[in-house]
Design a protein around this motif. Sequence first.
Motif, PDB file in Angstrom:
ATOM      1  N   LEU A  29      -4.172  15.882   8.997  1.00  0.00           N
ATOM      2  CA  LEU A  29      -3.034  15.258   8.314  1.00  0.00           C
ATOM      3  C   LEU A  29      -2.451  16.223   7.301  1.00  0.00           C
ATOM      4  O   LEU A  29      -3.186  16.863   6.540  1.00  0.00           O
ATOM      5  CB  LEU A  29      -3.466  13.971   7.603  1.00  0.00           C
ATOM      6  N   HIS A  30      -1.116  16.309   7.282  1.00  0.00           N
ATOM      7  CA  HIS A  30      -0.419  17.263   6.424  1.00  0.00           C
ATOM      8  C   HIS A  30       0.515  16.530   5.456  1.00  0.00           C
ATOM      9  O   HIS A  30       1.584  16.060   5.853  1.00  0.00           O
ATOM     10  CB  HIS A  30       0.404  18.245   7.267  1.00  0.00           C
ATOM     11  N   ASP A  31       0.112  16.400   4.202  1.00  0.00           N
ATOM     12  CA  ASP A  31       0.984  15.865   3.147  1.00  0.00           C
ATOM     13  C   ASP A  31       1.704  14.577   3.578  1.00  0.00           C
ATOM     14  O   ASP A  31       2.931  14.469   3.480  1.00  0.00           O
ATOM     15  CB  ASP A  31       2.015  16.912   2.728  1.00  0.00           C
ATOM     16  N   ILE A  32       0.934  13.598   4.025  1.00  0.00           N
ATOM     17  CA  ILE A  32       1.511  12.334   4.486  1.00  0.00           C
ATOM     18  C   ILE A  32       1.810  11.428   3.297  1.00  0.00           C
ATOM     19  O   ILE A  32       0.954  11.178   2.452  1.00  0.00           O
ATOM     20  CB  ILE A  32       0.562  11.594   5.444  1.00  0.00           C
ATOM     21  N   SER A  33       3.040  10.930   3.239  1.00  0.00           N
ATOM     22  CA  SER A  33       3.435   9.911   2.267  1.00  0.00           C
ATOM     23  C   SER A  33       4.118   8.777   3.011  1.00  0.00           C
ATOM     24  O   SER A  33       4.931   9.019   3.918  1.00  0.00           O
ATOM     25  CB  SER A  33       4.388  10.479   1.215  1.00  0.00           C
ATOM     26  N   ASP A  93      -7.015  14.916  -0.900  1.00  0.00           N
ATOM     27  CA  ASP A  93      -6.204  14.874  -2.118  1.00  0.00           C
ATOM     28  C   ASP A  93      -5.136  13.810  -1.963  1.00  0.00           C
ATOM     29  O   ASP A  93      -5.079  13.107  -0.961  1.00  0.00           O
ATOM     30  CB  ASP A  93      -5.572  16.240  -2.428  1.00  0.00           C
ATOM     31  N   GLY A  94      -4.285  13.666  -2.988  1.00  0.00           N
ATOM     32  CA  GLY A  94      -3.252  12.650  -2.966  1.00  0.00           C
ATOM     33  C   GLY A  94      -3.753  11.326  -3.513  1.00  0.00           C
ATOM     34  O   GLY A  94      -4.805  11.252  -4.168  1.00  0.00           O
ATOM     35  N   GLN A  95      -3.021  10.258  -3.220  1.00  0.00           N
ATOM     36  CA  GLN A  95      -3.368   8.921  -3.686  1.00  0.00           C
ATOM     37  C   GLN A  95      -3.153   7.898  -2.574  1.00  0.00           C
ATOM     38  O   GLN A  95      -2.235   8.044  -1.763  1.00  0.00           O
ATOM     39  CB  GLN A  95      -2.495   8.521  -4.891  1.00  0.00           C
ATOM     40  N   ILE A  96      -3.989   6.863  -2.574  1.00  0.00           N
ATOM     41  CA  ILE A  96      -3.812   5.711  -1.692  1.00  0.00           C
ATOM     42  C   ILE A  96      -3.904   4.481  -2.574  1.00  0.00           C
ATOM     43  O   ILE A  96      -4.991   4.112  -3.027  1.00  0.00           O
ATOM     44  CB  ILE A  96      -4.874   5.679  -0.575  1.00  0.00           C
ATOM     45  N   ILE A 131       0.862  -1.180   0.000  1.00  0.00           N
ATOM     46  CA  ILE A 131       0.000   0.000   0.000  1.00  0.00           C
ATOM     47  C   ILE A 131       0.900   1.233   0.000  1.00  0.00           C
ATOM     48  O   ILE A 131       1.809   1.351   0.823  1.00  0.00           O
ATOM     49  CB  ILE A 131      -0.933   0.027   1.221  1.00  0.00           C
ATOM     50  N   GLU A 132       0.636   2.143  -0.940  1.00  0.00           N
ATOM     51  CA  GLU A 132       1.395   3.385  -1.030  1.00  0.00           C
ATOM     52  C   GLU A 132       0.469   4.561  -0.733  1.00  0.00           C
ATOM     53  O   GLU A 132      -0.602   4.682  -1.321  1.00  0.00           O
ATOM     54  CB  GLU A 132       1.977   3.553  -2.435  1.00  0.00           C
ATOM     55  N   VAL A 133       0.896   5.410   0.169  1.00  0.00           N
ATOM     56  CA  VAL A 133       0.166   6.636   0.494  1.00  0.00           C
ATOM     57  C   VAL A 133       0.995   7.808  -0.029  1.00  0.00           C
ATOM     58  O   VAL A 133       2.167   7.947   0.325  1.00  0.00           O
ATOM     59  CB  VAL A 133      -0.051   6.755   2.020  1.00  0.00           C
ATOM     60  N   ILE A 148      -7.641   3.858  -4.237  1.00  0.00           N
ATOM     61  CA  ILE A 148      -8.948   3.756  -3.595  1.00  0.00           C
ATOM     62  C   ILE A 148      -9.728   5.064  -3.694  1.00  0.00           C
ATOM     63  O   ILE A 148     -10.969   5.077  -3.664  1.00  0.00           O
ATOM     64  CB  ILE A 148      -8.798   3.308  -2.117  1.00  0.00           C
ATOM     65  N   LEU A 149      -9.026   6.198  -3.850  1.00  0.00           N
ATOM     66  CA  LEU A 149      -9.700   7.495  -3.926  1.00  0.00           C
ATOM     67  C   LEU A 149     -10.385   7.715  -5.264  1.00  0.00           C
ATOM     68  O   LEU A 149     -11.201   8.628  -5.403  1.00  0.00           O
ATOM     69  CB  LEU A 149      -8.705   8.624  -3.649  1.00  0.00           C
ATOM     70  N   ASN A 150     -10.057   6.882  -6.254  1.00  0.00           N
ATOM     71  CA  ASN A 150     -10.658   7.025  -7.578  1.00  0.00           C
ATOM     72  C   ASN A 150     -11.400   5.768  -8.018  1.00  0.00           C
ATOM     73  O   ASN A 150     -11.624   5.559  -9.207  1.00  0.00           O
ATOM     74  CB  ASN A 150      -9.580   7.369  -8.626  1.00  0.00           C
TER      75      ASN A 150
END
Length: 254
Positions: free
Chosen positions: A17-21, A55-58, A2-4, A65-67
């Motif tokens: 949460l602030h720009d978590i990767s 925003d971002g991607q999971i 899993i990539e955040v 999962i966000l799309n």
Amino acid sequence: MIEVLDINKSFEGKKILHDISANFYDGKVNQIIGPSGSGKTVLMKCVIGLHIAEDGQILYDGRDILNMRKDEIKKLRREVGMLFQGSALFDSLTVIENVLFPLEMFSSMTKIEKEKRAIFCLERVNLLEDKHKLYPSEISGGMQKRVAIARAIALNPKYLFCDEPNSGLDPVTSLVIDKLIKEITQEYDITTIVNTHDMNSIMETGDHIILIRDGHKTWEGSKDDIFKSDNESLQDFVFASQLFKTIKTVHNNN
């Protein structure tokens, strides 16, 4: 895996949460640690999809999962196991009925196949047949956790989420649960994510760890990296107690 990637989350205008990767790896116990109120539970819920990141991607093995469409999310849910804080077993169901529950909901197995799978999972967490027909109130807290783990792996998940798995357990039982989670993770090559502030768990099973503080990721590494790091946030969190300060001193002097 899993990539955040660069996710943010706010509630009522307050940014949590602030720009978590971060990356969470297959076959490893990946831990999210941090003080109470740091945002680690919000992060886990965002990764699962219980909260929607702004925003971002999971990415679940490349699938964002966000799309996803609703039917795609429903399909993904069948690949996910969840161990809730406090076990969250159904009081009105027996041990084996609790494990059968996700199989009844999501599996197309025959009745016999479901029962065999449930029994296999209970045996895998070392719960013998004489406990299978008892109710949660009739077994210990440690046994309840094992039933919850058996239920979480009933659908043979690729991804396993554990929210404070040692909550309410004594130190000896906690170590048993930690060992069991690690064994299952490695045995089935699961991407396991554990939300914890239990220092024994961190030092015993932390294959890959991220530290969240005030909604920011402030450190990343393994349990072996903890004593080598001079990261201030990590030092303040891990070595807050006198016991662990002593352990650090002994470790550094050897």
